[in-house]
Design a protein around this motif. Structure first.
Motif: not given
Length: 361
Positions: A230-241, A252-260, A288-296
């Motif tokens: 498989a090859i990834p073609i885009s990272l997308n932001k999902q809008l979830i309420e 959602g929004k394409i593309p989504f820029e993130s350090k992850y 993307i985990n908000n807890d920076e102390k988590d290992i993942y």
């Protein structure tokens, strides 16, 4: 007898006569985006007879107008076709059932195999099918019974998981084993909230997935796969309420820029390649985990072995014809390593009232 090399094309809701305008708005955008990608092919399009007068622009399309559920129609007619590409979701196991019918009639599909659809449609099957190297929220499957035994079972599970990290309050999220667009998602902020009558949300006898709730940013990765690589073609932001302890997918929004981004790409790619038979267009939901102390930093939530909403946006900004590339890929005319995708600009898609609105950024 299979008489020609045309491609059978359909989308579940537009073929079956769905009346819900919100569902139909998204379904129409998906099927017409796919038809635009397939203008170089002879297409046999199965669609509800209410669409009789909207296909004039597609001279390559032979419309097959029906007034019954597409699954019933396929049971009687699938044997007449050689090739098929379609759009359907996991509701009521439709994605698996349709693929199974096509396979049993020896139809070549440009979508995932029935076995891959089953493993990705059932969220607990996905959880158990992936290697431990792919981060996933802790998950367990329960059956909703009319006597309420499920409440005590979930309380015991909560007690066990909370004991593993007693200093961090544990929230739970409960969702259908096979669901789409965050339907019937319930968040349990405190275990005392289990007094909530889940058996009024989920039918007695139904099975649900209980997961630890991880706070973060909802994203997805769109991929193309040949069934092995498989090859990834885009990272997308999902809008979830998340409101009133429930979840709702808004767009959602394409593309989504993130350090992850690269981490998300790697997790999504490894997950798709870990389940044999995922092919064509595949979407992977992550967090993307908000807890920076988590290992993942990034967790995988689920795999969608089908065309997902970002496909409509990608069609507008991708340098390649995605539908055509999938056909050539599965037919062996193109290798996965030859697909080189770049995006020009961005797209935002939002559910507004009864419509899915697409806006180029």
């Amino acid at each position: 007898m299979k008489e020609n090399d045309s491609i059978l094309v359909f989308e579940y809701f537009t073929a079956s006569g769905e009346k819900d305008k919100c569902i139909i708005s998204e379904a129409e955008k998906l099927i017409f985006a796919l038809l635009d990608d397939l203008k170089e092919y002879n297409v046999d399009l199965v669609i509800n007879n209410s669409y009789e007068n909207v296909l004039d622009d597609y001279t390559n399309v032979n419309p097959i107008l029906i007034d019954e559920n597409i699954i019933d129609w396929l049971k009687s007619n699938a044997e007449n076709f050689k090739n098929a590409i379609f759009i359907a979701a996991e509701n009521d196991n439709n994605l698996y059932n349709i693929t199974k019918i096509l396979e049993e009639n020896n139809v070549n599909t440009y979508t995932s195999t029935a076995e891959a659809c089953f493993k990705s449609s059932d969220k607990y099957e996905t959880y158990n099918s992936l290697p431990i190297t792919i981060p996933q929220p802790k998950s367990f499957k329960f059956k909703i019974d009319s006597k309420g035994y499920w409440k005590r079972a979930i309380e015991n599970l909560h007690e066990k998981w909370q004991a593993e990290d007693p200093l961090t309050p544990l929230k739970l999220i409960i969702k259908p084993l096979m669901g789409v667009d965050c339907e019937d998602i319930v968040i349990i902020d405190k275990i005392e909230d289990l007094t909530l009558d889940l058996d009024k949300i989920f039918k007695p006898g139904s099975r649900v997935l209980v997961q630890e709730f991880i706070d973060g940013t909802d994203i997805s990765v769109s991929l193309i796969s040949d069934g092995k690589k498989a090859i990834p073609i885009s990272l997308n932001k999902q809008l979830i309420e998340l409101k009133d302890d429930k979840g709702r997918y808004l767009g959602g929004k394409i593309p989504f820029e993130s350090k992850y981004k690269q981490e998300a790409f790697e997790i999504a790619t490894n997950a798709v390649e870990a389940i044999g038979g995922l092919k064509g267009f595949v979407g992977v939901d992550l967090l993307i985990n908000n807890d920076e102390k988590d290992i993942y930093s990034v967790y995988l939530l689920e795999i969608n072995s089908r065309f997902t909403t970002p496909y409509v946006g990608l069609k507008q900004i991708s340098n390649i014809n995605i539908g055509d590339s999938i056909i050539k890929l599965i037919d062996g005319e193109l290798s996965i390593d030859e697909i080189d995708v770049s995006l020009d600009g961005g797209v935002e898609f939002k559910k507004s009232g009864e419509a899915l609105e697409i806006r180029r950024l």
